[in-house]
Structure formats: C-alpha cells, structure tokens
Design a protein around this motif. Structure first.
Motif, short mmCIF file in Angstrom:
data_model
loop_
_atom_site.label_atom_id
_atom_site.label_comp_id
_atom_site.label_asym_id
_atom_site.label_seq_id
_atom_site.Cartn_x
_atom_site.Cartn_y
_atom_site.Cartn_z
N LYS A 7 -23.61 -0.46 21.17
CA LYS A 7 -24.52 -1.26 22.02
C LYS A 7 -25.59 -0.42 22.71
N ALA B 240 -19.47 -2.96 20.66
CA ALA B 240 -18.94 -2.13 21.75
C ALA B 240 -19.26 -0.66 21.51
N HIS C 121 -21.88 -7.87 25.21
CA HIS C 121 -22.28 -6.47 25.16
C HIS C 121 -23.75 -6.26 25.54
#
Length: 411
Positions: free
Chosen positions: A190, A187, A226
């Motif tokens: 990414k 997160a 992601h």
C-alpha cells in the motif's frame, strides 16, 4: 478488385495476410449497409458505442444544431454551454459524490488521466506512490500507460511487457482464498500503490470475463481499508450496458475516479471523461501552480461531442433503455445457452446487453466471413464470439443474431 488496403493501416490486423475488409456506406438503427448493397444486422454496436442504434434522429438533430453554431472551441481558458451542461448531468448521474468531470477525447486517455490523477493526488499530499494494481484478464486501453495495467500475458499487449512500467497484477477476489490474497497484497504494497483499477462486473476486451457484485464490493472495501484509491473503468460497461446506468451501482460502490467513454455520445463522436470525487479534486487545490493537473487534450470537451452526449442522456431519460437492456438479457440467455452443448464450446456468459460464447479455438477472420455471408456483423476476438447489440435492436434482429451464432458454431 479494388485494393481497399493500399493506403490504410487497420487496427489489430496483420496487414500482410489481411482479407479485404467490408466497405460500409450507411447505417440506420441496427443495420449496416455495404457498398455492394448488402445489409448486415450489427451485433456489436460499433465496439459497444451505438447504444441507441445508429443515426438516432434526436442525436442527429443535436449535432446539426451544434454544427451551425460552434463545431469546436478550445477548452483552455474558455468553456461552453454543452460541456457545462454535460458535466452537471454526469455528476448527477454518477454514483455518490463523483462530481468533478475532466473531459478527454478517448477512453484510453481517460484511463491515462485517471492514473495521472492518482499519482499526483499522493504527490500533492507529500507522498510518493506510483504503482498501480490491476487484475488478471483486465484490459484498459492501447496507449503506453494503459498497456502497463492490462494483463501482461493474456492481453494483446504481451509483446511490450518488458518495455512498460512494472505494475502489479492481482487475482480478482472471487472466493475466500483470493480475497485474503488481495488483502495481503495491498497490506504489503500500500505504501507504493497509488490506485487499483477494475472493470466493474465485466472485463471486456480481456474476454468478456464476468464477476459478481460481491467481488466488486470486496475490492472497494479492501482498497478503503488500506487507503488506496479505486479507479473504476466503466468505459465499456457504463451507460446501461450491464443493466444499471453504471455497473458500480449494482455493488453500491463509489470509486474515487470513474472513467467513462464509448456509449457516452451514443456512438456518434469520440468523447470520454474521468470523473473524480471531491477529496481527489481537493488535493489539486493549492497556491502552488505545480499542484495543478497539467493535462489538456486538444479536442477535450469538443462542443459537437458534448451535444451528442447530452442528446444521448436525453434518450436515457425519455426512452426505456434499461428495460430494453433487461429484455435483451433474457433473449441473449435464451438464444445463446443452447451453444453450451456444442463441441468446442467452453462457456456461455450473459450480463445485461452482453453475451459471450467462449470456445476452445477461434479463427476470427473466418468466422467474421461466415457471419457476413449470412447477413450479420459479428466480430469474434480471442477465444470468444460475442454480442453487444444496440439497446434499441428489434427482437427479430436479436433472435436472428443468436440463431446465426448457433448455426455457425454448430457447423
């Protein structure tokens, strides 16, 4: 005594203190014959490649037939039937829609190409993502980019960690805490990460570390969440080694790029491939020539190697290889589990046709000599003594190998 090392530089060897190597003169099945006439039962199938045993007559016949017609031709602007046939068969065998096969000449190059594909996949879409995520104890090869995604401290490449591109090292998501940590990592990163690399189920040269299908599935799900590409390094674990044709099958995972090698030709010749899904391949299709994948090993798709690989796939289709792997797994468990009670043994691990005994300390050269004295070729490394035999090994041969490990470690 003749100095066999006068002109040779051996791999993974301190040449100043190296013992004289054993000289092999012939192979057959699971046996290596030495120049002094001794025979060694091979427990590691030449770095995990000779899955059908040495000199399988079907592979030998295929090589002879190809040798008489076309040993090699460049793959730039030309193609040939052995490669076309092999590419289709690999696409048919690979999980899901993995179907675009880029041939190379070694496993390390397959990983290099996969990483190059991942970075350019994003560049061709107008996005700059250049970093890779790999896992602790991971090992992906000896070339420069590959070293950068090996564990910087636990692999043999620690010497180079300050000179390589800085990548991201993660813990495998084996429990709730490490899963949350990996999720948070992607997160956070990414927008910088092109791909995650994983050795499905077994991290080979990092110490035969094993994880379950649930862990592999979590990695794939978090990558998908992601929008990060997943590269599966099945160079070691592919072609039946873990009990299914590809290890990813056990988790129902379809990576964006699948790398294969080692057992691809049944140990006859060097050949590897990076196999991409259509959405990866499609990102390279353009009227702009700079969007093409600019890579091409001189010996990629070598016809001899492709002929051997096609013959190897024939054997998977006509002989009971996966049943043999299941039988080997039972024998490895039975034969190696008693080592768990021996002094200095930390763990015993078995998955498919892979068995490892982890020790507190290992004097690898001394152990190799002890095994050779008893008539076995076993090559410990790091802190493990391991077996990765040919799938065709005879039961008596495998039982003799596990008995030798018990005996040597007990002493």
């Amino acid at each position: 005594m003749e100095n066999l090392l006068e002109h040779v530089w051996l791999p993974y060897t301190q040449m100043k203190t190296a013992r004289q190597p054993l000289q092999a003169v012939s192979t057959l099945g699971s046996v290596i014959t030495l120049s002094d006439g001794r025979e060694l039962i091979d427990g590691i199938a030449s770095w995990w490649t000779a899955c059908h045993g040495y000199n399988h007559p079907h592979i030998v016949a295929a090589l002879r037939a190809q040798l008489e017609t076309m040993p090699h031709v460049m793959f730039g602007g030309l193609v040939h039937e052995p490669a076309l046939k092999l590419a289709k068969r690999l696409a048919d065998k690979a999980p899901g829609d993995l179907s675009k096969v880029f041939f190379v000449d070694s496993g390390s190059v397959a990983i290099e190409v996969a990483m190059k594909m991942a970075v350019q996949y994003w560049l061709n879409r107008g996005v700059s993502r250049s970093r890779m995520v790999s896992f602790r104890y991971g090992y992906h090869g000896d070339t420069m980019a590959c070293m950068a995604v090996c564990d910087p401290d636990e692999s043999m490449h620690a010497l180079f960690k300050d000179y390589l591109p800085k990548q991201i090292l993660a813990e495998l998501p084996v429990d709730e805490a490490s899963t949350a940590e990996f999720d948070a990592l992607l997160a956070r990163e990414k927008h910088n990460v092109a791909a995650v690399l994983i050795e499905p189920l077994v991290q080979g040269a990092g110490g035969m570390k094993m994880h379950d299908a649930t862990t592999l599935r979590k990695v794939a799900e978090i990558c998908r969440k992601h929008e990060v590409l997943l590269i599966a390094d099945e160079i070691f674990v592919g072609f039946g080694r873990t009990g299914t044709f590809f290890a990813c099958e056990q988790a129902g995972v379809v990576p964006d790029i699948l790398c294969v090698g080692k057992g691809l030709t049944g140990g006859a010749l060097t050949l590897a491939a990076a196999i991409a899904r259509p959405h990866v391949y499609d990102a390279f299709l353009s009227d702009d020539p700079t969007h093409a994948l600019m890579h091409g090993p001189t010996y990629m798709a070598n016809p001899l190697a492709c002929a051997a690989a096609n013959a190897s796939l024939d054997l998977f289709e006509t002989e009971p290889r996966l049943k043999q792997v299941a039988a080997i797994e039972l024998l490895l468990r039975e034969g190696l589990e008693p080592c768990r009670t021996l002094p200095g043994v930390l763990d015993v691990r078995v998955k498919g046709a892979i068995g490892a005994v982890q020790l507190e300390t290992v004097d690898a050269p001394a152990l190799r000599e002890k095994f050779a004295e008893r008539g076995f070729w076993v090559r410990p490394f790091g802190d493990i003594v391991y077996l990765t035999p040919a799938f065709t090994i005879e039961e008596r041969q495998l039982n003799a190998l596990t008995a030798a490990i018990r005996e040597v470690l007990k002493r």
